[in-house]
Design an enzyme around this catalytic site. Sequence first.
Site, PDB file in Angstrom:
ATOM      1  N   ASP A 251      20.371  -7.664  23.181  1.00 36.38           N
ATOM      2  CA  ASP A 251      21.247  -6.509  23.286  1.00 36.38           C
ATOM      3  C   ASP A 251      22.353  -6.809  22.198  1.00 36.38           C
ATOM      4  O   ASP A 251      22.603  -7.858  21.826  1.00 36.38           O
ATOM      5  CB  ASP A 251      21.893  -6.111  24.485  1.00 36.38           C
TER       6      ASP A 251
HETATM    7  C1  GLC Z   1      24.023  -0.846  23.558  1.00 36.68           C
HETATM    8  C2  GLC Z   1      23.117  -0.585  24.822  1.00 36.68           C
HETATM    9  C3  GLC Z   1      21.652  -0.658  24.264  1.00 36.68           C
HETATM   10  C4  GLC Z   1      21.220  -0.247  23.031  1.00 36.68           C
HETATM   11  C5  GLC Z   1      22.221  -0.967  22.032  1.00 36.68           C
HETATM   12  C6  GLC Z   1      21.883  -0.554  20.688  1.00 36.68           C
HETATM   13  O1  GLC Z   1      25.107  -1.698  23.957  1.00 36.68           O
HETATM   14  O2  GLC Z   1      23.489  -1.766  25.755  1.00 36.68           O
HETATM   15  O3  GLC Z   1      20.979  -0.029  25.386  1.00 36.68           O
HETATM   16  O4  GLC Z   1      20.130   0.159  22.811  1.00 36.68           O
HETATM   17  O5  GLC Z   1      23.502  -1.345  22.331  1.00 36.68           O
HETATM   18  O6  GLC Z   1      22.697   0.681  20.521  1.00 36.68           O
END
Ligand code: GLC
Length: 706
Positions: A251
């Site tokens: 993430d």
């Molecule tokens: C965010 C979220 C994740 C998302 C990623 C990209 O922090 O936790 O669900 O897909 O970043 O935007």
Amino acid sequence: MTVEEKIGQLLQLSADFFDDGKAVITGPMTQHKISLETVYNAGSVLGISGAKKVRRIQKDYLEHNRLKIPLLFMADIVHGYQTIFPIPLALGATFDSSTVKEVSKISALEASAGGIHVTFAPMVDLVRDPRWGRVMESAGEDPYLNSVMAEASVKGFQGDHLSLENVASCVKHFAAYGAPEAGREYNTVDISEWRFREQYLPAYTKAIESQALLVMTSFNVLFGVPATANRHLMRDILRQELKFKGVLISDWDAIGELVVHGVAGDLRHAADLALEAGVDIDMVSFAYAQYLIHSAKLNRKTEQLINEATLRILELKDKLGLFEDPYRGISEEREFAVLKLPENMTKAQHAAEKSMVLLKNQDNILPLNKHTKLAVIGPAANTGEILGSWSWQGNPDETEPYLSALLRHFEYVNYAKGSGYHNLDPEELKKAVEVSYRADVIVAFLGLPQSESGEATSISDLHLPIEQRKLVSKLAALNKPLIIVINTGRPLILTDLEKMATAILISWFPGSRGAEAVSNILDGTVSPSGKLPMTFPRSMGQIPIYYNSYITGRPISESSANDSNHYLSKYIDESNDPLYPFGFGLTYANLNLKSVSLDKNQIYRDDNLKIISKVENSSNRDGVAVVQCYVHQEIGDTVRPIKQLIEFHRVNVPANKTVTVTFNISTRKFVSIHADLRKKIDSGKYKIMVGLDSQDLTTRYLFVKN
Ligand code: GLC
């Protein structure tokens, strides 16, 4: 490929590294000491879409990439791209996997035309704490409902053959991100592996069995180690046990956060830990880009891990057809041709109609006659901000407000805002009372703004804001029918509202056609049919409260009021029961479960069981029922939930008819996790419960033999 080029594939950049068509030296680059060469070697980028822009960036990128390996474009297309569907929690409330599959299919059609190759969806984290803002992204508190919706969503996004109208699905967040202590965002998750396997793992498992091509790591700690560096979670469980062969992406900056968590001494150590855990793509932490080269030169093992990760990423690009056509056939014409198609906007409306949950309908005040003189009140009545969080390119300015649609459906509508979400102007309040005084029925559109739902929106008090509760009190004092429609991405504490409202409808965040959907329900064009995918508590102190809890050694009896014995699992100041239970939702038809029978009362382990139920509609309106089948294993190696959903059927029940709903159940549905963490089907006595929600159930007994 050089080692540098391989490491490049493991890097995901944010959109701000690419201006309108070219890589640019901007703040992030200088901040991270990233060269243009690194950008043109990066394997993927997130957050960019639009056929014209993606074509220009891909073209420029390929002119600079030595091996002509196409760039991968990823984004969060969660419940729509430009056609916005209800939030995933609302889609869970439909108990209709075909709707969820169609939502993902249409989202993929639009996103792929916009140049997206991978969507960071579905989010399948089981959730039981409405203080956590991301419950809006899940299908709720039940492992089976979550699993069914996870499968439907992955198959909707990817299709049967990952065609040019599909996108790869990245299931998230692995794992158990939905169980943060105190419901506080990014907080520690500390659950036993037994509970994890029994309640949280099933939906991820089903998504992977459905061939999700990517998995995203979660920010949280699990079993004492941050997921992104957790070899037990990623190597033993995800790769070994679930046989996941796809791409594992971190993430946002989750690799960098290993230093903050205190399990890595620095970014280089974090890079090594994540690579050893099997993380293939580093989302914007730059740990891989800046440090893996040093480790690779030091030992063969790191280079081997880099080779494995690179291969998985190249295989994904190959599956997407990027080596045949780096543009996957996108064009502005094709994009324009598929965005916000009328038939898809209509499907968004139908999904919204199916998702809304009627919690109260005193004196059958709903549906309303079109000639009713309405006062439309509330902060959510006249705004296009009804798309919900993660609604990508959904445009609130192009979204019809509830008021506008109601003016089409009802002859006499007067509007006054009454209050803001968090503020109360005396003049506005006074006007709302005056408008309501002159009306036959008051419809108040309340709730939380969509900005207070989704990531980084944990809330410590789930009552509606006091300003809105004061508005409700003033309106209720007029002693007229008061219908409350609530925009929310989570269960709220409605206990005080429940006493004042004649009817309560949960509209969630219903998407692009939410206004027409709400109006169709209020005027009876459509009967509400949604069922709660999450329990609504009576009070904050009950949280977490969920239907499939364990009985404890000192349960309260059915007649808890008679329990003179104080030494029971209960509160001295609150009931154990929720305000509204999982699976609950009213309809306009009068539906009742008339009978439940089993085709046998004892089976062997590899047998199947038929559960036959009959649902009667004794009204003159067609209705929709969600027949729910729960099980309780009387004696287990570990404690067993008092009830666990194992099947459900959403079924149309025509006016004045009775329909038969048959469940074909294999004993695989009776699997439990033993203390040794192994899955077993135990012989013994099982309670089979069937109903139209999780509380009003008809019980039968079954014996499973060895
Ligand atoms: C965010 C979220 C994740 C998302 C990623 C990209 O922090 O936790 O669900 O897909 O970043 O935007």
